[in-house]
Every structure is written in structure tokens, then in C-alpha cells.
Design a protein around this motif. Structure first.
Motif, PDB file in Angstrom:
ATOM      1  N   LEU A   1     -40.819  45.041  71.965  1.00 37.73           N
ATOM      2  CA  LEU A   1     -41.580  44.273  72.574  1.00 37.73           C
ATOM      3  C   LEU A   1     -41.637  44.629  73.847  1.00 37.73           C
ATOM      4  CD1 LEU A   1     -43.894  42.151  73.021  1.00 37.73           C
ATOM      5  CD2 LEU A   1     -42.226  40.787  73.969  1.00 37.73           C
ATOM      6  N   VAL A   2     -40.192  44.699  74.891  1.00 39.92           N
ATOM      7  CA  VAL A   2     -40.373  44.509  76.762  1.00 39.92           C
ATOM      8  C   VAL A   2     -40.731  45.915  76.772  1.00 39.92           C
ATOM      9  CG1 VAL A   2     -39.247  45.058  78.075  1.00 39.92           C
ATOM     10  CG2 VAL A   2     -38.778  43.292  76.246  1.00 39.92           C
ATOM     11  N   HIS A   3     -40.834  47.275  76.051  1.00 41.27           N
ATOM     12  CA  HIS A   3     -41.204  48.731  75.993  1.00 41.27           C
ATOM     13  C   HIS A   3     -42.756  48.345  75.919  1.00 41.27           C
ATOM     14  CE1 HIS A   3     -41.333  49.633  71.828  1.00 41.27           C
ATOM     15  NE2 HIS A   3     -42.239  50.315  72.362  1.00 41.27           N
ATOM     16  N   GLU A   4     -43.323  47.686  75.758  1.00 41.72           N
ATOM     17  CA  GLU A   4     -44.963  47.784  75.627  1.00 41.72           C
ATOM     18  C   GLU A   4     -45.566  46.908  75.935  1.00 41.72           C
ATOM     19  OE1 GLU A   4     -46.369  46.725  71.511  1.00 41.72           O
ATOM     20  OE2 GLU A   4     -45.656  48.524  70.235  1.00 41.72           O
ATOM     21  N   VAL A   5     -44.401  46.263  76.160  1.00 43.13           N
ATOM     22  CA  VAL A   5     -45.525  45.268  78.399  1.00 43.13           C
ATOM     23  C   VAL A   5     -45.614  45.902  79.090  1.00 43.13           C
ATOM     24  CG1 VAL A   5     -44.670  43.202  78.973  1.00 43.13           C
ATOM     25  CG2 VAL A   5     -44.096  43.112  77.049  1.00 43.13           C
ATOM     26  N   TYR A   6     -44.078  47.421  79.146  1.00 45.51           N
ATOM     27  CA  TYR A   6     -44.136  47.954  79.966  1.00 45.51           C
ATOM     28  C   TYR A   6     -45.130  48.667  80.227  1.00 45.51           C
ATOM     29  CZ  TYR A   6     -43.346  51.155  83.252  1.00 45.51           C
ATOM     30  OH  TYR A   6     -42.561  52.553  84.694  1.00 45.51           O
ATOM     31  N   SER A   7     -45.342  49.425  78.902  1.00 43.22           N
ATOM     32  CA  SER A   7     -46.769  50.407  79.164  1.00 43.22           C
ATOM     33  C   SER A   7     -47.894  49.562  79.275  1.00 43.22           C
ATOM     34  CB  SER A   7     -46.273  50.848  77.681  1.00 43.22           C
ATOM     35  OG  SER A   7     -44.897  51.649  77.145  1.00 43.22           O
ATOM     36  N   TYR A   8     -48.345  48.949  78.720  1.00 42.35           N
ATOM     37  CA  TYR A   8     -49.150  48.296  78.793  1.00 42.35           C
ATOM     38  C   TYR A   8     -50.123  46.864  79.530  1.00 42.35           C
ATOM     39  CZ  TYR A   8     -49.574  50.810  74.161  1.00 42.35           C
ATOM     40  OH  TYR A   8     -48.974  52.289  73.806  1.00 42.35           O
ATOM     41  N   GLY A   9     -48.731  46.219  80.151  1.00 45.09           N
ATOM     42  CA  GLY A   9     -48.829  45.318  80.488  1.00 45.09           C
ATOM     43  C   GLY A   9     -48.455  45.075  82.026  1.00 45.09           C
ATOM     44  N   GLY A  10     -48.985  46.016  83.045  1.00 45.08           N
ATOM     45  CA  GLY A  10     -48.805  46.519  84.127  1.00 45.08           C
ATOM     46  C   GLY A  10     -46.913  47.151  84.802  1.00 45.08           C
ATOM     47  N   ALA A  11     -46.742  47.296  84.111  1.00 45.56           N
ATOM     48  CA  ALA A  11     -45.859  48.348  84.443  1.00 45.56           C
ATOM     49  C   ALA A  11     -44.774  47.417  84.625  1.00 45.56           C
ATOM     50  CB  ALA A  11     -45.501  49.428  85.481  1.00 45.56           C
ATOM     51  N   TYR A  12     -44.236  47.701  86.220  1.00 43.42           N
ATOM     52  CA  TYR A  12     -42.888  47.009  86.326  1.00 43.42           C
ATOM     53  C   TYR A  12     -42.966  45.291  86.633  1.00 43.42           C
ATOM     54  CZ  TYR A  12     -39.495  51.030  86.072  1.00 43.42           C
ATOM     55  OH  TYR A  12     -38.843  52.068  85.896  1.00 43.42           O
ATOM     56  N   SER A  13     -44.309  45.275  87.088  1.00 45.52           N
ATOM     57  CA  SER A  13     -44.779  43.827  86.757  1.00 45.52           C
ATOM     58  C   SER A  13     -45.165  43.040  85.873  1.00 45.52           C
ATOM     59  CB  SER A  13     -46.537  44.022  88.479  1.00 45.52           C
ATOM     60  OG  SER A  13     -46.753  42.777  88.370  1.00 45.52           O
TER      61      SER A  13
END
Length: 480
Positions: free
Chosen positions: A127-139
């Protein structure tokens, strides 16, 4: 599941061949730390949450374990809007036979609004790589880290499983690799410019420039000659991205059958090992009715295969060599505009071409979770850290590592990173000391100082024992 509906490939992520098949394996691995957390939870009715259940492999594993529990177990599944899976529906039915399971749709970063009360365990696989990829990167990633402590009970658990990054102080560390395989050079030429232009990635600094040389001359990546060995200098994290994307692309093309053969990548036949320790296995495959595989190549493939029921079986090393030749031809035709090849390439590129599989090293990941979880909610001082050393480990992908070793001069380890975080109250100095002691065996001194300094003056940072490595530990720099 994640936090950016405008970029998330709903249709491609919901495709039955992907969600019900390709992304629906390793249920025991996905559920391992969930079950470990369940055993430690003292609640009379544990409440578990899985974000992004996919095809339900972990749900089935947890259902098996829940059947052995004397306590009733509640499971809430959080999936992205518009994503559905037949196999997940079946898994929910099996879980409801031993406990209670409900499915809700929403984005991971809205987990605080989706859950009406704190829960005991939250699990997220890939999940976490998808949050990074689609959900605002590091923010977006940091927002999720700050939210998790607020939706977990004190002493609750967050189960993390995602792609292992690299053994290096930073993803931006510059390294040099050479490529002589035509299919890999073709992939660099087609994929990397797209990824750097369209993907969510951290490689924007001037020191992150990709410098490729052929015949001792610098050439643009878009102009790489597949017939000439290339020496490429770039951030180590980018090489990691290329490796992982090449593998997902290759498997996607295999499943499509466009190469003229379709290997069995799931189920019992996918694990027909010759030597599991070294990642050497047999590959079961079926020949397709296709003009793409030349008659001579088809005959040669059959000559080194053996019949097995209604299909063929072949040594995995031989199959990989044959497949790379076919994959090179496929990518070349896609680049030249062949309709069927373009469709297959674009479907993979849409689904995974923008994703960042490596976004933080383990050192940075553990530090980020600790720092961003502290004081995430007024009046509730909690921190997410692994408490025991055996709550941080990797699972190598042995077959992929064998494949990479045969193709690349400096392959990076392909593995899954597993961490079991506990939601620790800052007032519990004893548990905090144990957690900081665990980080001591894994993290560098500067990283170790960050959560230690945030936990308050009463929690000293443990001194590193003489001979204890910094950010590296265990075989190959990875935690045992």
C-alpha cells in the motif's frame, strides 16, 4: 485504498487477471505479521483492519487462523472506490463463517474518517508505495504516518509489507552499472524517460541526472543502441525502480500470451522447484496459437521442453533466456507502433508505469514512521516503532534474484520488507527503550537520534555497542 482518485488506474487495477490472479498470492506472507499481532493483542474481541485487500489472499489466511482463536475476531477491509474482486468476495464469505468481516470503500489517507473507533491492528500490503505514487508523494506518505496512531488503540499494531528498497544510506547514492542484454537496454530506452517524465519519483536534484555512455560517449537514454554495452551512472534507487518495473512488465507480457506462450505464474505449478534455496525452478507453460513466435523458435522451445499433462514444462533458466529474446522483439514492435504490442505495453504502463517501488530505505522508513507518528494527535503522545528485533525482516524473492543475477552485472536484491510497528505511549519508558534498542541494530546513528530526541528527555538514545554496524546489518546489509 490510496489517496488520489484522479491518477489511480481503477480499471487496470480491478482487472480479473491482475487482482484475482496476479496480485492474489503470498497470503501466508501477507498475513504472517497480522497473526503475530493478533496473538499479542489482549482485547476480548480483536478488531483488525486491512487496507487494500486485493484479491483476498491475506483474508483467507487470517480466516484460517481466526478459526483457531477462542475469541471472536472482527475484520474491516478498506478498498479503493471502484475496485472490486470476485476472489475477495469469496474470501469475505469464508471469513464470515468464522468471524465477522465488512468491506468499505475509501482512500487510505481518509482512514481516520472511515473508522468510527480505534482498532487493534491495521495491515497494509504493497500500500505505502501506492500512497507515495498517487497520494501526494512524501507529503501523502507522512500524512498517513501521522494518521495511523490516531486510529489505533495504544499498544495496537500496524503491519507493513512492501517492496524492499536498497542497502544504501540513501536512494540518491550514485552508482554505476553496465548493461549488455538487448532486452534490458530496450526497456531502459522505452521506460525510463517515461518514468522520469510521468511518474511520481524523488529524482529531481541535479545530482540525480542519469548519465549513459556507449563506446565511451555520453548518449541520451532515448537513443541507447541495444547492440552496444552501456555503462550507466544514476541514483541507486532508480536502478532499483528499473529492476522491479522490468519484472512486472515481463510478467504482464507473459500473462497476456502475446509472446506465443503463456507460463503458469500462479497456483501449485508455479512453485515447481528444482532447488528452492538458489531460486532454480521448472516453468510450466502453454503454447498459444500465435504467428508472433517463429516456427523455428517454436520447434526449438519444444525440443528443450517435456510434455506435462496438457502443457509443457521447461528448465526455468532456459525459459528465461528464450523469453528475453521474445520480450526484446515485443518491445521493439511496440516502439514501432504494432497495434497489439502497443495495447499490451500501454496497459502495463497505465497500471504500474508511474509507481515508485522504492521511496525510502529501511533506515529512513523506520525513522519517518517514528518521527511523524509522535504527537500526531493532541493529548495522545504515541509513537510507531517495532519493539522486537524479529519484527523487522525481509523475504527474498529467490526466483527473481536468480533471474536478475543471470542478466545484470550488479543486481540489487529483490525482496519484500516486513515490519510490525507497535503504537507505544511515550509514558511507557520501558517499552520505548526496547524499541530504540531494536532500531539500534538496524539504523544509522543520525537516524537513531531522531526518534530518540523526539521521545522526550527521559528516554535516552541507547549507545551503539562496539562492532555494531550502522544502517547495515545481517547478510547483505539487511536485518535478519
Amino acid at each position: 485504498m490510496i489517496g488520489a482518485p484522479n491518477r489511480f488506474a481503477h480499471v487496470h487495477k480491478s482487472a480479473a487477471t491482475y487482482l484475482d490472479v496476479a496480485a492474489n498470492d503470498h497470503g501466508d506472507e501477507k498475513g504472517l505479521l497480522v497473526y503475530r499481532a493478533l496473538q499479542r493483542v489482549e482485547s476480548p474481541e480483536p478488531h483488525l483492519v486491512e487496507i487494500g485487500p486485493g484479491g483476498g489472499a491475506a483474508v483467507e489466511y487470517i480466516a484460517t487462523r481466526a478459526a483457531e482463536e477462542p475469541r471472536p475476531v472482527r475484520l474491516t477491509l478498506v478498498e479503493a472506490p471502484g475496485v472490486s474482486s470476485t476472489s475477495l468476495t469469496d474470501a469475505i464469505g469464508r471469513f464470515n463463517a468464522v468471524g465477522s468481516c465488512v468491506l468499505v470503500h475509501g482512500w487510505a489517507q481518509d482512514i481516520g474518517r472511515l473508522l468510527r473507533e480505534p482498532v487493534d491492528v491495521i495491515s497494509a500490503s504493497a500500500l505505502v508505495h501506492e500512497v507515495y505514487s498517487y497520494g501526494g508523494a512524501y507529503s501523502g506518505l507522512h500524512t498517513l504516518m501521522r494518521t495511523l496512531p490516531t486510529v489505533l488503540h495504544p499498544y495496537g499494531y500496524f503491519v507493513y509489507r512492501d517492496v524492499y528498497a536498497v542497502t544504501a544510506p540513501s536512494l540518491h547514492e550514485r552508482v554505476v552499472q553496465s548493461y549488455s542484454s538487448q532486452s534490458w537496454l530496450q526497456f531502459w530506452r522505452m521506460f525510463v524517460p517515461h518514468y522520469l517524465r510521468e511518474g511520481t519519483h524523488p529524482y529531481h536534484h541535479h545530482d540525480d541526472e542519469v548519465v549513459a555512455r556507449q563506446n565511451s560517449r555520453i548518449v541520451p537514454v532515448t537513443e541507447l543502441d541495444t547492440r552496444v554495452c552501456a555503462v550507466i551512472e544514476a541514483p541507486v534507487g532508480l536502478f532499483r525502480e528499473v529492476q522491479r518495473h522490468y519484472i512486472t512488465c515481463r510478467d504482464h507480457v507473459w500473462r497476456s500470451g502475446i509472446l506465443g506462450f503463456r507460463p503458469v505464474l500462479d497456483g501449485p505449478l508455479s512453485g515447481d522447484w528444482i532447488d528452492f534455496r538458489t531460486g532454480h525452478k521448472r516453468v510450466h507453460y502453454a503454447l498459444m496459437e500465435s504467428d508472433r513466435i517463429p516456427t523455428m523458435q517454436r520447434a526449438n522451445l519444444l525440443a528443450v521442453s517435456e510434455p506435462f499433462d496438457d502443457h509443457q514444462v521447461i528448465d526455468g533458466d532456459i525459459f528465461d533466456a528464450v523469453s528475453d529474446v521474445a520480450l526484446m522483439a515485443f518491445m521493439s514492435e511496440a516502439e514501432q507502433g504494432a497495434d497489439d504490442c502497443v495495447r499490451t505495453w500501454d496497459s502495463w504502463l497505465t497500471r504500474e508505469g508511474r509507481e515508485a517501488y522504492a521511496y525510502l530505505t529501511l533506515d529512513e522508513l523506520l525513522s519517518a514512521f517514528a518521527v511523524h507518528s509522535i504527537n500526531a494527535h493532541p493529548g495522545r503522545d504515541l509513537v510507531l516503532m517495532p519493539v522486537s528485533a524479529d519484527d523487522v525482516f525481509t523475504r527474498d524473492r529467490r526466483y527473481y534474484n536468480r533471474f536478475l543475477t543471470h542478466r545484470l552485472s550488479n543486481p540489487l536484491v529483490d525482496a519484500k520488507q516486513m515490519v510490525l510497528f507497535q503504537n507505544i505511549p511515550l509514558s511507557d519508558t520501558e517499552t520505548l527503550q526496547r524499541a530504540l534498542g531494536t532500531l539500534q541494530t538496524i539504523c544509522s546513528k543520525p537516524t537513531l537520534a531522531r526518534p530518540g530526541s523526539r521521545c522526550g528527555p527521559g528516554i535516552p538514545v541507547p549507545r551503539r555497542r562496539a562492532g555494531t554496524p550502522g544502517h547495515r546489518c545481517g547478510r547483505g546489509g539487511r536485518p535478519r
